[in-house]
Design an enzyme around this catalytic site. Structure first.
Site, PDB file in Angstrom:
ATOM      1  N   ASP A 274      -4.581  29.907  33.883  1.00 23.24           N
ATOM      2  CA  ASP A 274      -4.773  28.878  34.849  1.00 23.24           C
ATOM      3  C   ASP A 274      -5.832  27.919  34.637  1.00 23.24           C
ATOM      4  O   ASP A 274      -7.050  28.490  34.184  1.00 23.24           O
ATOM      5  CB  ASP A 274      -5.011  29.320  36.282  1.00 23.24           C
ATOM      6  CG  ASP A 274      -4.801  28.256  37.333  1.00 23.24           C
ATOM      7  OD1 ASP A 274      -3.844  27.420  37.214  1.00 23.24           O
ATOM      8  OD2 ASP A 274      -5.695  28.310  38.463  1.00 23.24           O
ATOM      9  N   HIS A 275      -5.531  26.760  34.311  1.00 23.91           N
ATOM     10  CA  HIS A 275      -6.498  25.643  33.986  1.00 23.91           C
ATOM     11  C   HIS A 275      -7.227  26.028  32.674  1.00 23.91           C
ATOM     12  O   HIS A 275      -8.421  25.848  32.148  1.00 23.91           O
ATOM     13  CB  HIS A 275      -7.733  25.308  35.061  1.00 23.91           C
ATOM     14  CG  HIS A 275      -7.258  24.524  36.183  1.00 23.91           C
ATOM     15  ND1 HIS A 275      -6.380  25.403  37.233  1.00 23.91           N
ATOM     16  CD2 HIS A 275      -7.100  23.418  36.646  1.00 23.91           C
ATOM     17  CE1 HIS A 275      -5.921  24.430  38.189  1.00 23.91           C
ATOM     18  NE2 HIS A 275      -6.456  23.273  37.695  1.00 23.91           N
TER      19      HIS A 275
ATOM     20  N   HIS B 285      -0.538  18.474  26.132  1.00 24.68           N
ATOM     21  CA  HIS B 285       0.367  18.196  27.311  1.00 24.68           C
ATOM     22  C   HIS B 285       0.021  19.282  28.158  1.00 24.68           C
ATOM     23  O   HIS B 285      -0.448  20.463  27.714  1.00 24.68           O
ATOM     24  CB  HIS B 285       1.516  17.521  27.140  1.00 24.68           C
ATOM     25  CG  HIS B 285       2.429  18.717  26.642  1.00 24.68           C
ATOM     26  ND1 HIS B 285       2.529  18.967  25.177  1.00 24.68           N
ATOM     27  CD2 HIS B 285       3.509  19.262  27.399  1.00 24.68           C
ATOM     28  CE1 HIS B 285       3.305  19.836  25.196  1.00 24.68           C
ATOM     29  NE2 HIS B 285       4.082  20.217  26.306  1.00 24.68           N
TER      30      HIS B 285
ATOM     31  N   CYS C 272       5.740  17.016  22.260  1.00 29.40           N
ATOM     32  CA  CYS C 272       5.289  18.282  22.411  1.00 29.40           C
ATOM     33  C   CYS C 272       4.200  18.622  21.423  1.00 29.40           C
ATOM     34  O   CYS C 272       3.584  19.733  21.813  1.00 29.40           O
ATOM     35  CB  CYS C 272       6.417  19.182  22.843  1.00 29.40           C
ATOM     36  SG  CYS C 272       7.243  18.712  24.249  1.00 29.40           S
TER      37      CYS C 272
ATOM     38  N   HIS D   2      -0.934  22.823  26.712  1.00 29.05           N
ATOM     39  CA  HIS D   2      -0.695  23.475  25.241  1.00 29.05           C
ATOM     40  C   HIS D   2      -0.163  22.325  24.665  1.00 29.05           C
ATOM     41  O   HIS D   2      -0.277  21.175  24.725  1.00 29.05           O
ATOM     42  CB  HIS D   2       0.350  24.606  25.511  1.00 29.05           C
ATOM     43  CG  HIS D   2       1.750  24.082  25.877  1.00 29.05           C
ATOM     44  ND1 HIS D   2       2.930  24.747  25.317  1.00 29.05           N
ATOM     45  CD2 HIS D   2       2.284  23.130  26.825  1.00 29.05           C
ATOM     46  CE1 HIS D   2       4.048  24.076  25.930  1.00 29.05           C
ATOM     47  NE2 HIS D   2       3.547  23.163  26.699  1.00 29.05           N
TER      48      HIS D   2
ATOM     49  N   HIS E 235       1.256  21.409  32.095  1.00 35.39           N
ATOM     50  CA  HIS E 235       2.361  21.751  32.953  1.00 35.39           C
ATOM     51  C   HIS E 235       2.083  22.497  34.273  1.00 35.39           C
ATOM     52  O   HIS E 235       0.777  23.042  34.263  1.00 35.39           O
ATOM     53  CB  HIS E 235       3.636  22.549  32.607  1.00 35.39           C
ATOM     54  CG  HIS E 235       4.319  21.923  31.387  1.00 35.39           C
ATOM     55  ND1 HIS E 235       5.255  21.014  31.223  1.00 35.39           N
ATOM     56  CD2 HIS E 235       4.291  22.329  30.086  1.00 35.39           C
ATOM     57  CE1 HIS E 235       5.520  20.626  30.201  1.00 35.39           C
ATOM     58  NE2 HIS E 235       4.964  21.562  29.420  1.00 35.39           N
TER      59      HIS E 235
ATOM     60  N   GLU F 221       8.912  25.535  34.122  1.00 38.79           N
ATOM     61  CA  GLU F 221       7.815  24.651  33.418  1.00 38.79           C
ATOM     62  C   GLU F 221       8.049  23.290  34.124  1.00 38.79           C
ATOM     63  O   GLU F 221       7.026  22.674  34.334  1.00 38.79           O
ATOM     64  CB  GLU F 221       8.285  24.632  32.076  1.00 38.79           C
ATOM     65  CG  GLU F 221       7.657  23.633  30.940  1.00 38.79           C
ATOM     66  CD  GLU F 221       7.991  23.655  29.672  1.00 38.79           C
ATOM     67  OE1 GLU F 221       7.525  24.183  28.640  1.00 38.79           O
ATOM     68  OE2 GLU F 221       8.989  23.031  29.502  1.00 38.79           O
TER      69      GLU F 221
END
Length: 133
Positions: free
Chosen positions: A76-77, A36, A32, A13, A38, A122
């Site tokens: 996801d991904h 980047h 941020c 994100h 997580h 996170e």
């Protein structure tokens, strides 16, 4: 009685407020503001009465299916900023908790349970919890 199901997802994100300019976004969000990612952990806690016939509050395979269909498959991904339920949101984990709640509250109720809490980890140092309105 409470039951918690954990799922995991990896996603990227970029924190951005579309209502302010690039310089203000850079100042507000620092590093941020850059793309980047997580490795998140999502904890969904539900409550309810134990069904006398099944012995369950909710069948965990059904809870898993709701979480995977409504949340994990979308996140996801992927790039969180592009996920349908995160459109027009600043993609903080605070906002992610709220939107996850909104996505799964009704389907969980249809299964006979009540959504109690959304928790998203996170990083090993940062976690976020939401208990609804």
């Amino acid at each position: 009685m409470y039951i918690t199901r954990r799922e995991r997802f990896s996603a990227a994100h970029k924190l951005i407020n579309i209502n302010i300019n690039q310089k203000d976004n850079e100042n507000l969000f620092g590093k941020c503001y850059n793309l980047h990612g997580h490795n998140y952990e999502l904890f969904v806690t539900v409550s309810g009465k134990i069904n006398k016939q099944s012995g369950f509050i909710i069948d965990l395979k059904d809870l898993k299916e709701v979480i995977n269909k409504k949340i994990i498959k979308k996140l996801d991904h992927n790039f969180i900023n592009d996920v349908d339920f995160m459109k027009d949101q600043i993609t903080t984990t605070e906002n992610l908790c709220i939107q996850v709640w909104r996505e799964i509250e009704k389907p969980i109720e249809l299964l006979g349970a009540k959504l109690h809490k959304i928790k998203i980890t996170e990083t090993e140092n940062n976690s976020f919890e939401y208990y609804g309105k």
